[in-house]
Design a protein around this motif. Structure first.
Motif, PDB file in Angstrom:
ATOM      1  N   ASP A  11     -11.235  12.151  14.909  1.00 49.61           N
ATOM      2  CA  ASP A  11     -10.856  10.736  15.016  1.00 49.61           C
ATOM      3  C   ASP A  11     -11.358   9.928  13.814  1.00 49.61           C
ATOM      4  N   ALA A  12     -12.228  10.522  13.004  1.00 48.77           N
ATOM      5  CA  ALA A  12     -12.646   9.840  11.773  1.00 48.77           C
ATOM      6  C   ALA A  12     -11.705  10.310  10.661  1.00 48.77           C
ATOM      7  N   GLU A  13     -10.391  10.056  10.869  1.00 42.76           N
ATOM      8  CA  GLU A  13      -9.347  10.593   9.981  1.00 42.76           C
ATOM      9  C   GLU A  13      -9.035   9.692   8.798  1.00 42.76           C
TER      10      GLU A  13
ATOM     11  N   LYS B 295      -8.678  10.018  21.693  1.00 46.22           N
ATOM     12  CA  LYS B 295      -9.182   8.712  22.141  1.00 46.22           C
ATOM     13  C   LYS B 295      -8.902   8.532  23.633  1.00 46.22           C
TER      14      LYS B 295
ATOM     15  N   ASP C  37      -2.803   6.565  15.519  1.00 50.36           N
ATOM     16  CA  ASP C  37      -4.061   7.315  15.587  1.00 50.36           C
ATOM     17  C   ASP C  37      -4.413   7.608  17.046  1.00 50.36           C
TER      18      ASP C  37
HETATM   19 ZN    ZN Z   1      -9.405   7.651  14.294  1.00 53.03          ZN
END
Ligand code: ZN
Ligand code: BES
Ligand code: ZN
Length: 511
Positions: free
Chosen positions: A352-354, A282, A275
């Protein structure tokens, strides 16, 4: 911390070197409750002390104050079969369930003591260690097998391999059970620790398939991208398409129940093999830890491998959407809207909220199996780590029946859970969305981040017994769990196994 004491025995240096190749022995000792501070041996300790005519007791009292919990002393040359004996402090003899700590302290003490003792034997490069069951052979085996584990695969210089064995012949079944539980957790640790260029989605699936090959009551389906497309898993696919590495949907059927048609327990695990955050990239510092973002998939799949090894009498289905989250010309962009399997549209406000995007589709698919319970695990939010740290896995559930089973399992395993809320309060924050039915982040961004993520998942669940385990806080270990070395923790695999074992005993499941 440790003190080596040599009993004046007549080995030549050569003999001594040879003897070191023999067995090591780890013995527990309780902290003294007597005024004279005399050592309180376990029954194995007592027997060994008799064998060496009381020399162990004599030496221990000579060496100084009674051993504190997890502290050790090593004795060389006491007995020819055991050239090195590690005595390790177990804490109080009557330790049991601690109501404040929500775990069985006696078991935790044994796991810790045995782990510390076995590592000392490993430092001495003795290839085989016999372990005092300390009154609970399962906990002792878990301490030994978890405590010795280390990810060594890619180093030329490896730590010496040490094989733990039960000292004595009683309790061998409980010992074996402990070995199996701990090996399950070590499998999850291995998969999580391995670099993302080694454990890609397909490599993950093949590794699990290989572990399950020997069981005739297990079927493994490695579903390719074309299958995922046919299933209309638009949320999962939207994440996967940002990477050159193709996605996999891993589906495992373990038929352990006498009745093949019994409603299964369905496990679902987030399987992001790396991720990066995607376009919402990130920060680079610490990003390598995101190779463990498949910890949900690793723990649930390892729990099924363990359930199969234990031949647990229940049916379990495991589902793991596996992919990478990468930035690229094909990646999700903030504001994109995608459609999940159940038709709901999702605005991807933060790429990023995958994890919740993969899980949305996998949870919809989980409803095809008339499940007794659906339990998902995911390294879902940094906010979970902020809330509880590594003390416990956060459990969000709509079922008190399910909660009770998970909670009771965790008291035994010492890999704790803590209940978290699924309030409508949080649902409102994800369903108030400009372009779609639901947004993948809460509108107050960071506030209650673990809870808004859980509320998002709830939008894809209609089952009445569902639990979401946010394992981000317990993903890795620094030194908090003394019987795990530093690195990816594989938590809460043993709790999932114990939970499945309990479910297999619970014949009148709530429906
Ligand atoms: Zn993430
Ligand atoms: N995989 C991360 C969560 C995570 C963080 C796991 C740290 C383990 C350790 C997840 O995909 C993520 O990035 N979540 C975001 C959500 C946010 C954008 C709403 C987070 O927690 O910051
Ligand atoms: Zn993630």
């Amino acid at each position: 911390m440790e003190k080596a004491v040599r009993w004046e025995v007549q080995w030549t240096p050569r003999e001594e070197a040879q003897l070191l190749l023999h067995h090591g022995l780890v013995l527990g000792v309780y902290s003294s409750e007597k005024a004279d501070g005399a050592a309180q041996f376990t029954s194995a300790g007592d027997a060994f002390d008799r064998l060496v005519s009381g020399k162990l007791r004599a030496l221990l009292s000579l060496c100084g104050p009674p051993l504190k919990k997890g502290k050790t002393r090593i004795f060389h040359g006491l007995h020819q079969d055991f050239p090195s004996v590690v005595v390790v402090g177990l804490g109080k003899k009557n330790a049991g369930i601690n109501e404040q700590e929500n775990w069985n302290e006696g078991k935790e003490n044994i796991r810790t003591a045995v782990a510390v003792g076995c590592r000392q034997i490993q430092d001495l490069e003795i290839p085989c260690v016999e372990v005092d069951p300390c009154g609970d052979a399962q906990a002792a085996a878990e301490g030994a097998v978890l405590g010795l584990h280390e990810y060594n695969e890619l180093k030329q210089k490896k730590k010496p391999v040490v094989t733990p064995q039960l000292h004595g012949s009683a309790e061998s079944q409980a010992w074996q059970k402990g070995v199996t539980y701990a090996e399950g957790q070590n499998l999850a640790r291995y998969l999580m620790e391995a670099p993302a260029n080694y454990i890609t989605p397909i490599k993950f699936a093949e590794h699990i398939e290989q572990k399950l090959r020997t069981f005739s009551n297990v079927k493994v389906h490695i579903r390719p991208e074309s299958w995922i497309t046919t299933q209309e898993m638009g949320a999962f696919l939207s994440v996967a398409k940002g990477s050159a590495e193709p996605p996999i949907f891993l589906e495992i059927h373990y038929l352990g129940s006498a009745n093949k048609d019994d409603s299964p327990l369905v496990f679902v695990g987030k399987g992001v093999t790396f991720d990066s955050g995607g376009i919402s990239l990130k920060p680079s510092s610490g990003m390598d830890a995101m190779r463990a973002d498949m910890g949900g998939a690793a723990t649930v799949c390892s729990a099924i491998v363990t359930a199969a090894a234990l031949n647990l009498p229940l049916n379990i289905i495991g589902l793991a959407p596996l992919c990478e989250n990468m930035p690229s010309g094909k990646a999700n962009k903030p504001g994109d809207v995608v459609r999940a399997k159940n038709g709901k549209t999702i605005q991807v406000d933060n790429t990023d909220a995958e994890g919740r995007l993969l899980l949305a589709d996998a949870l919809c698919y989980a409803h095809n199996f008339n499940a007794r319970a659906i339990v998902n695990a995911a390294t879902l939010t940094g906010a979970m780590d902020v809330a509880l740290g590594s003390a416990a896995t956060g459990v969000f559930t709509n079922s008190s029946w399910l909660w009770t089973h998970l909670y009771e399992a965790s008291i035994l395993t010492g890999d704790r859970v803590w209940r978290m809320p699924l309030f409508e309060h949080y649902t409102k924050q994800v369903t108030d969305c400009p372009l779609a039915d639901v947004s993948n982040i809460g509108k107050y961004s960071r506030a209650g981040g673990a809870c808004t993520a859980a509320a998002f998942l709830k939008e894809f669940v209609t089952a009445s017994h569902w639990a979401h385990l946010d394992i981000a806080g317990v993903m890795s270990n620094k030194d908090e769990v003394p019987y795990l070395r530093k690195g990816m923790a594989g938590r809460p695999t043993r709790t999932l196994v114990e939970f499945a074992a309990r479910l297999s005993q619970d014949t009148h499941s709530a429906k």
